[in-house]
Design a protein around this motif. Structure first.
Motif, PDB file in Angstrom:
ATOM      1  N   GLY A  93       0.864 -13.681  21.540  1.00 42.61           N
ATOM      2  CA  GLY A  93      -0.373 -13.721  20.609  1.00 42.61           C
ATOM      3  C   GLY A  93      -0.096 -13.128  18.998  1.00 42.61           C
ATOM      4  N   LYS A  94       0.953 -13.074  18.600  1.00 41.26           N
ATOM      5  CA  LYS A  94       1.162 -12.599  17.399  1.00 41.26           C
ATOM      6  C   LYS A  94       1.704 -13.911  16.512  1.00 41.26           C
ATOM      7  CE  LYS A  94       2.648  -7.981  18.831  1.00 41.26           C
ATOM      8  NZ  LYS A  94       3.761  -6.907  18.607  1.00 41.26           N
ATOM      9  N   PHE A  95       2.031 -14.924  17.085  1.00 39.22           N
ATOM     10  CA  PHE A  95       2.809 -15.947  16.444  1.00 39.22           C
ATOM     11  C   PHE A  95       2.050 -17.261  16.877  1.00 39.22           C
ATOM     12  CE2 PHE A  95       5.968 -12.760  16.241  1.00 39.22           C
ATOM     13  CZ  PHE A  95       6.086 -12.441  14.954  1.00 39.22           C
ATOM     14  N   PHE A  96       1.890 -18.145  15.973  1.00 35.24           N
ATOM     15  CA  PHE A  96       1.796 -19.486  16.194  1.00 35.24           C
ATOM     16  C   PHE A  96       2.517 -20.643  15.825  1.00 35.24           C
ATOM     17  CE2 PHE A  96      -1.141 -19.392  12.759  1.00 35.24           C
ATOM     18  CZ  PHE A  96      -0.787 -20.442  12.274  1.00 35.24           C
ATOM     19  N   ALA A  97       3.130 -21.602  16.862  1.00 36.50           N
ATOM     20  CA  ALA A  97       3.873 -22.504  16.033  1.00 36.50           C
ATOM     21  C   ALA A  97       3.257 -23.752  15.813  1.00 36.50           C
ATOM     22  CB  ALA A  97       4.986 -22.978  17.337  1.00 36.50           C
ATOM     23  N   ALA A  98       3.508 -24.529  14.634  1.00 32.35           N
ATOM     24  CA  ALA A  98       2.804 -25.576  14.204  1.00 32.35           C
ATOM     25  C   ALA A  98       3.976 -26.925  14.062  1.00 32.35           C
ATOM     26  CB  ALA A  98       2.111 -25.679  12.947  1.00 32.35           C
ATOM     27  N   ASN A 141       9.500 -33.116  10.606  1.00 30.30           N
ATOM     28  CA  ASN A 141      10.667 -32.951  11.437  1.00 30.30           C
ATOM     29  C   ASN A 141      11.341 -31.448  11.737  1.00 30.30           C
ATOM     30  OD1 ASN A 141      10.605 -35.901  11.837  1.00 30.30           O
ATOM     31  ND2 ASN A 141      12.230 -36.121  10.553  1.00 30.30           N
ATOM     32  N   GLN A 142      10.202 -30.595  11.697  1.00 32.16           N
ATOM     33  CA  GLN A 142      10.491 -29.173  11.850  1.00 32.16           C
ATOM     34  C   GLN A 142       9.301 -28.646  12.548  1.00 32.16           C
ATOM     35  OE1 GLN A 142      11.199 -26.993   8.274  1.00 32.16           O
ATOM     36  NE2 GLN A 142       9.841 -27.956   7.158  1.00 32.16           N
ATOM     37  N   ILE A 143       9.598 -27.616  13.087  1.00 32.09           N
ATOM     38  CA  ILE A 143       8.370 -26.691  13.840  1.00 32.09           C
ATOM     39  C   ILE A 143       8.327 -25.322  12.756  1.00 32.09           C
ATOM     40  CG2 ILE A 143       7.561 -25.363  15.591  1.00 32.09           C
ATOM     41  CD1 ILE A 143       8.982 -27.282  17.282  1.00 32.09           C
ATOM     42  N   LEU A 144       6.951 -25.075  12.241  1.00 31.70           N
ATOM     43  CA  LEU A 144       7.017 -23.858  11.344  1.00 31.70           C
ATOM     44  C   LEU A 144       6.073 -22.817  12.326  1.00 31.70           C
ATOM     45  CD1 LEU A 144       5.579 -25.686   8.149  1.00 31.70           C
ATOM     46  CD2 LEU A 144       8.019 -25.100   8.794  1.00 31.70           C
ATOM     47  N   VAL A 145       6.483 -21.534  11.823  1.00 28.78           N
ATOM     48  CA  VAL A 145       5.879 -20.392  12.493  1.00 28.78           C
ATOM     49  C   VAL A 145       5.007 -19.754  11.589  1.00 28.78           C
ATOM     50  CG1 VAL A 145       6.517 -18.465  13.853  1.00 28.78           C
ATOM     51  CG2 VAL A 145       7.630 -20.244  14.111  1.00 28.78           C
ATOM     52  N   TYR A 146       3.805 -19.298  12.082  1.00 29.23           N
ATOM     53  CA  TYR A 146       2.993 -18.387  11.051  1.00 29.23           C
ATOM     54  C   TYR A 146       2.495 -17.116  11.921  1.00 29.23           C
ATOM     55  CZ  TYR A 146       2.172 -22.414   7.979  1.00 29.23           C
ATOM     56  OH  TYR A 146       2.695 -23.484   7.070  1.00 29.23           O
ATOM     57  N   ASP A 147       2.066 -16.103  11.234  1.00 31.75           N
ATOM     58  CA  ASP A 147       1.731 -14.873  11.813  1.00 31.75           C
ATOM     59  C   ASP A 147       0.201 -15.156  12.114  1.00 31.75           C
ATOM     60  OD1 ASP A 147       4.031 -13.571  11.545  1.00 31.75           O
ATOM     61  OD2 ASP A 147       3.551 -12.762   9.664  1.00 31.75           O
ATOM     62  N   THR A 148      -0.440 -14.625  13.131  1.00 32.69           N
ATOM     63  CA  THR A 148      -1.590 -14.555  13.493  1.00 32.69           C
ATOM     64  C   THR A 148      -2.563 -13.244  12.983  1.00 32.69           C
ATOM     65  OG1 THR A 148      -1.399 -13.455  15.676  1.00 32.69           O
ATOM     66  CG2 THR A 148      -1.402 -16.030  15.521  1.00 32.69           C
ATOM     67  N   LYS A 149      -1.880 -12.623  11.993  1.00 36.79           N
ATOM     68  CA  LYS A 149      -2.687 -11.401  11.488  1.00 36.79           C
ATOM     69  C   LYS A 149      -3.447 -11.791  10.326  1.00 36.79           C
ATOM     70  CE  LYS A 149      -0.327  -8.641  14.112  1.00 36.79           C
ATOM     71  NZ  LYS A 149      -0.842  -7.969  15.569  1.00 36.79           N
ATOM     72  N   ILE A 195      -7.506 -27.490  17.410  1.00 35.22           N
ATOM     73  CA  ILE A 195      -8.166 -26.423  17.342  1.00 35.22           C
ATOM     74  C   ILE A 195      -7.614 -25.391  18.379  1.00 35.22           C
ATOM     75  CG2 ILE A 195     -10.448 -25.205  18.103  1.00 35.22           C
ATOM     76  CD1 ILE A 195     -11.812 -28.067  17.898  1.00 35.22           C
ATOM     77  N   THR A 196      -7.129 -24.086  17.625  1.00 35.61           N
ATOM     78  CA  THR A 196      -6.578 -23.188  18.445  1.00 35.61           C
ATOM     79  C   THR A 196      -7.045 -21.747  18.049  1.00 35.61           C
ATOM     80  OG1 THR A 196      -4.312 -24.398  17.665  1.00 35.61           O
ATOM     81  CG2 THR A 196      -4.242 -22.084  18.313  1.00 35.61           C
ATOM     82  N   PHE A 197      -7.655 -21.173  19.377  1.00 37.45           N
ATOM     83  CA  PHE A 197      -8.029 -19.742  19.175  1.00 37.45           C
ATOM     84  C   PHE A 197      -6.887 -18.708  19.008  1.00 37.45           C
ATOM     85  CE2 PHE A 197     -11.526 -22.270  20.736  1.00 37.45           C
ATOM     86  CZ  PHE A 197     -12.853 -21.336  20.217  1.00 37.45           C
ATOM     87  N   VAL A 198      -7.253 -17.696  18.188  1.00 43.54           N
ATOM     88  CA  VAL A 198      -6.475 -16.597  18.003  1.00 43.54           C
ATOM     89  C   VAL A 198      -7.247 -15.301  17.740  1.00 43.54           C
ATOM     90  CG1 VAL A 198      -4.573 -17.949  16.817  1.00 43.54           C
ATOM     91  CG2 VAL A 198      -6.435 -16.964  15.409  1.00 43.54           C
ATOM     92  N   ASP A 199      -6.473 -14.309  17.628  1.00 44.59           N
ATOM     93  CA  ASP A 199      -7.108 -12.827  17.444  1.00 44.59           C
ATOM     94  C   ASP A 199      -8.163 -12.572  18.604  1.00 44.59           C
ATOM     95  OD1 ASP A 199      -7.721 -10.441  16.346  1.00 44.59           O
ATOM     96  OD2 ASP A 199      -8.709 -11.156  14.651  1.00 44.59           O
ATOM     97  N   ASN A 200      -7.772 -12.561  19.886  1.00 42.21           N
ATOM     98  CA  ASN A 200      -8.860 -12.121  20.878  1.00 42.21           C
ATOM     99  C   ASN A 200      -9.859 -13.216  20.981  1.00 42.21           C
ATOM    100  OD1 ASN A 200      -7.056 -10.198  21.954  1.00 42.21           O
ATOM    101  ND2 ASN A 200      -8.013  -8.533  20.427  1.00 42.21           N
ATOM    102  N   ASN A 201      -9.624 -14.505  20.349  1.00 39.26           N
ATOM    103  CA  ASN A 201     -10.578 -15.686  20.483  1.00 39.26           C
ATOM    104  C   ASN A 201     -11.657 -15.476  19.452  1.00 39.26           C
ATOM    105  OD1 ASN A 201      -9.029 -16.768  22.531  1.00 39.26           O
ATOM    106  ND2 ASN A 201     -10.168 -15.601  24.098  1.00 39.26           N
ATOM    107  N   ARG A 202     -11.631 -14.427  18.545  1.00 39.63           N
ATOM    108  CA  ARG A 202     -12.676 -14.193  17.581  1.00 39.63           C
ATOM    109  C   ARG A 202     -12.461 -15.117  16.303  1.00 39.63           C
ATOM    110  NH1 ARG A 202     -12.133  -7.883  16.176  1.00 39.63           N
ATOM    111  NH2 ARG A 202      -9.777  -8.628  16.130  1.00 39.63           N
ATOM    112  N   ARG A 221       0.725 -15.272   7.276  1.00 39.98           N
ATOM    113  CA  ARG A 221       1.935 -15.712   6.562  1.00 39.98           C
ATOM    114  C   ARG A 221       2.888 -16.628   7.317  1.00 39.98           C
ATOM    115  NH1 ARG A 221       4.063  -9.957   4.621  1.00 39.98           N
ATOM    116  NH2 ARG A 221       3.960  -9.639   6.895  1.00 39.98           N
ATOM    117  N   LEU A 222       3.525 -17.592   6.417  1.00 36.63           N
ATOM    118  CA  LEU A 222       4.572 -18.301   6.817  1.00 36.63           C
ATOM    119  C   LEU A 222       5.811 -17.647   7.312  1.00 36.63           C
ATOM    120  CD1 LEU A 222       5.445 -21.081   7.542  1.00 36.63           C
ATOM    121  CD2 LEU A 222       6.047 -21.203   5.162  1.00 36.63           C
ATOM    122  N   ASN A 223       6.200 -17.455   8.601  1.00 35.15           N
ATOM    123  CA  ASN A 223       7.354 -16.784   9.079  1.00 35.15           C
ATOM    124  C   ASN A 223       8.666 -17.563   8.590  1.00 35.15           C
ATOM    125  OD1 ASN A 223       9.364 -15.746  11.077  1.00 35.15           O
ATOM    126  ND2 ASN A 223       7.699 -14.564  11.446  1.00 35.15           N
TER     127      ASN A 223
END
Length: 554
Positions: free
Chosen positions: A440-445, A450-458, A391-398, A462-464
């Motif tokens: 606060g603009k990205f999150f890493a999953a 065997n890799q770490i993916l990066v997504y935008d929090t907008k 569970i991960t809060f984003v977008d000012n916890n909204r 989208r997948l970075n």
């Protein structure tokens, strides 16, 4: 010398040989070779059954033994009686006392008890009709009843104990003997093990009383401040982070695998840890670096721990299906929550005015929301198809993001059980750990391929294009960021801690932390070059899983 015999009989009539007298005499004495393909004379029965003469070459596989030997000592022939016939006659003799005489032609004669032969008309055990067998069984039972009862009164206690027709047949009341102390202790241990086994088979976890143990010298210092209060001189030295290079301290105290760690919020002078030994411990980081307090109350592995915003309370999540809210200073359990299902992760809402909202990711595909004050469930988010891991809060916890074993990411509006964004691709894998970048603009999953993916929090999530490779993520290792956001760190299934550059995605450094697994990694919030890692090593007294330790790096 090995001897073999020719087996076979001549079916041709005795025809005189066409040669002269000398040749006829020679053929009459000849022995038939079993390997020859052509016979130039008419052999007699005695010649075909005559033994072969001469020694056998020990290394010649094509000699006399080929085709002639079925036993180490020569040739063994089948007997003239079949196994079924033998068993039939054997059991008949054991049951009735007579059997067929095999020496007579076709076994026509019977030998044994003549009275039994007459009563059974010479039948074997396999030929007696079923109704006759039932009749004999009933007659034998009646004889035994009469023998045991012996004319006793059916209303007497002696008849109840002896008669085989009594409901209490075969029971004997002996003298009650008082057990010794050793026997009583053994009986009590056996009863405890039986109750534990029955509870385990029924899926019931044993109850463990809540308790705590303080290991420090004093609860307050000379100024009356609690040991939980952060020191006044703790502050950040500079804004830039550096990756560590050497281990400066090792915390050893857990008897099982250390599953999770977390620094005290904002200050990091204390370190909280949960282990598979069912315990939670808190360690001093700033001063003497010893275990300060141990919290006991779970009956299974502690999977996750989480501080409140002020650090005065914390949550512990265990496989015993319970989530407990503890007072950090006193070690008392404030509240306990459970749905009967296994929880994976528990977090309080990050906003200071919503610290009474508890969010729990469950194994039964749900995210359950509790009101800590009332202890009631206020909302359930149940769109996943498998266990929920994060569970991960984003977008000012909204909003908050959840990852699941169904290989998908789902974005939710807080308080509304409707998915606003569903991320799932055929190439995606399960993501057991997610961390938000400090900006606060990205999150890493942490992906299980065997890799770490990066997504935008907008809005579009989208997948970075960034990818972080090289490590082994076999056991759901934790991913994290440095406080300045310049480095990405992750545990490794082979016991290493990896450091990547956030901009270039290149591997900058690797720490060989443990021999087996590095599960968790936490960057100190104020001391920019210090990192804590948890995992487990091989230990002599730790059983098959090894001993769990925490290492502090600088």
């Amino acid at each position: 010398m090995e001897v073999s015999f020719n087996v076979g009989r001549c079916s041709a009539p005795d025809v005189p040989v066409a040669h002269g007298g000398a040749a006829a005499a020679e053929s009459a004495l000849a022995v038939v070779d079993p390997l020859q393909k052509r016979v130039t004379f008419n052999p007699r029965y005695e010649q075909m059954w005559a033994p072969m003469e001469g020694p056998i070459h020990p290394y010649n596989k094509d000699g006399l033994s080929r085709g002639m030997k079925n036993h180490a000592l020569g040739v063994v022939e089948d007997s003239s009686i079949s196994p079924f016939t033998f068993d039939e006659q054997y059991h008949t003799f054991q049951a009735f006392g007579y059997a067929a005489d095999t020496s007579a032609p076709n076994g026509a004669n019977l030998i044994g008890d003549p009275d039994k032969i007459k009563d059974n008309a010479g039948l074997t055990v396999f030929n007696i009709p079923q109704h006759e067998l039932k009749k004999r069984k009933a007659e034998g039972r009646l004889e035994r009843v009469q023998e045991l009862e012996g004319g006793l009164d059916p209303s007497s206690d002696e008849w109840l104990a002896k008669s085989i027709t009594s409901p209490w047949a075969g029971t004997r009341k002996g003298i009650q003997v008082e057990m010794t102390d050793e026997q009583k202790m053994y009986a009590e241990e056996h009863a405890k093990k039986k109750l534990a086994r029955e509870a385990r088979e029924a899926g019931i976890k044993p109850e463990v009383p809540d308790s705590t143990e303080f290991h420090g010298d004093e609860h307050v210092d000379y100024q009356g401040r609690s040991w939980v209060v952060p020191p006044a001189d703790v502050k950040a030295a500079n804004d830039r982070c550096f990756f560590p290079k050497r281990c400066i301290h090792t915390w050893v105290g857990h008897k099982g695998n250390v599953m999770t760690i977390q620094f005290f919020p904002k200050y990091g002078h204390l370190l909280l840890s949960g282990s598979s030994d069912h315990q939670v411990k808190i360690w001093d980081v700033h001063n003497h670096r010893k275990c300060v307090r141990t919290y006991k109350g779970h009956s299974a592995t502690v999977r996750h721990v989480s501080f409140t915003n002020d650090g005065l309370k914390f949550l512990s999540v265990s496989y015993d299906t319970k989530i407990k809210l503890w007072d950090t200073e006193t070690g008392k359990v404030i509240s306990s929550f459970t749905t009967g299902k296994t929880p994976y992760v528990a977090k309080l809402h990050p906003d200071d005015d919503k610290q009474n909202v508890l969010m729990v990711a469950m194994k039964d595909k749900k995210v359950v929301q509790w009101d800590v004050d009332s202890g009631k469930i206020t909302q359930e988010y149940d769109q996943h198809l498998d266990a929920v891991n994060t569970i991960t809060f984003v977008d000012n916890n909204r909003r908050f993001i959840t990852s699941s074993d169904d290989r998908s990411l789902r974005v939710w509006e807080f308080g509304i059980p409707v998915v606003i964004k569903y991320i799932s691709e055929p190439h995606m894998h399960s993501m057991p750990s997610i961390a938000v970048h400090p900006n606060g603009k990205f999150f890493a999953a942490q992906s299980m391929d065997n890799q770490i993916l990066v997504y935008d929090t907008k809005e579009r999530f989208r997948l970075n294009k960034k990818r972080f490779h090289g490590h082994v993520t076999g056991l759901g290792c934790q991913v994290n960021f440095s406080p300045d956001g310049k480095y990405v760190i992750s545990g490794d299934g082979s016991g290493r801690c990896w450091f990547w550059d956030w901009k270039t995605t290149k591997v900058l450094h690797k720490l060989h932390c443990f021999k087996r697994v590095c599960l968790g990694c936490e960057w100190h919030p104020l001391e920019q070059s210090k990192v804590a890692t948890c995992g487990w090593e091989d230990g002599r007294n730790a059983g098959k899983d090894g001993v769990g330790i925490i290492k502090y790096w600088d």
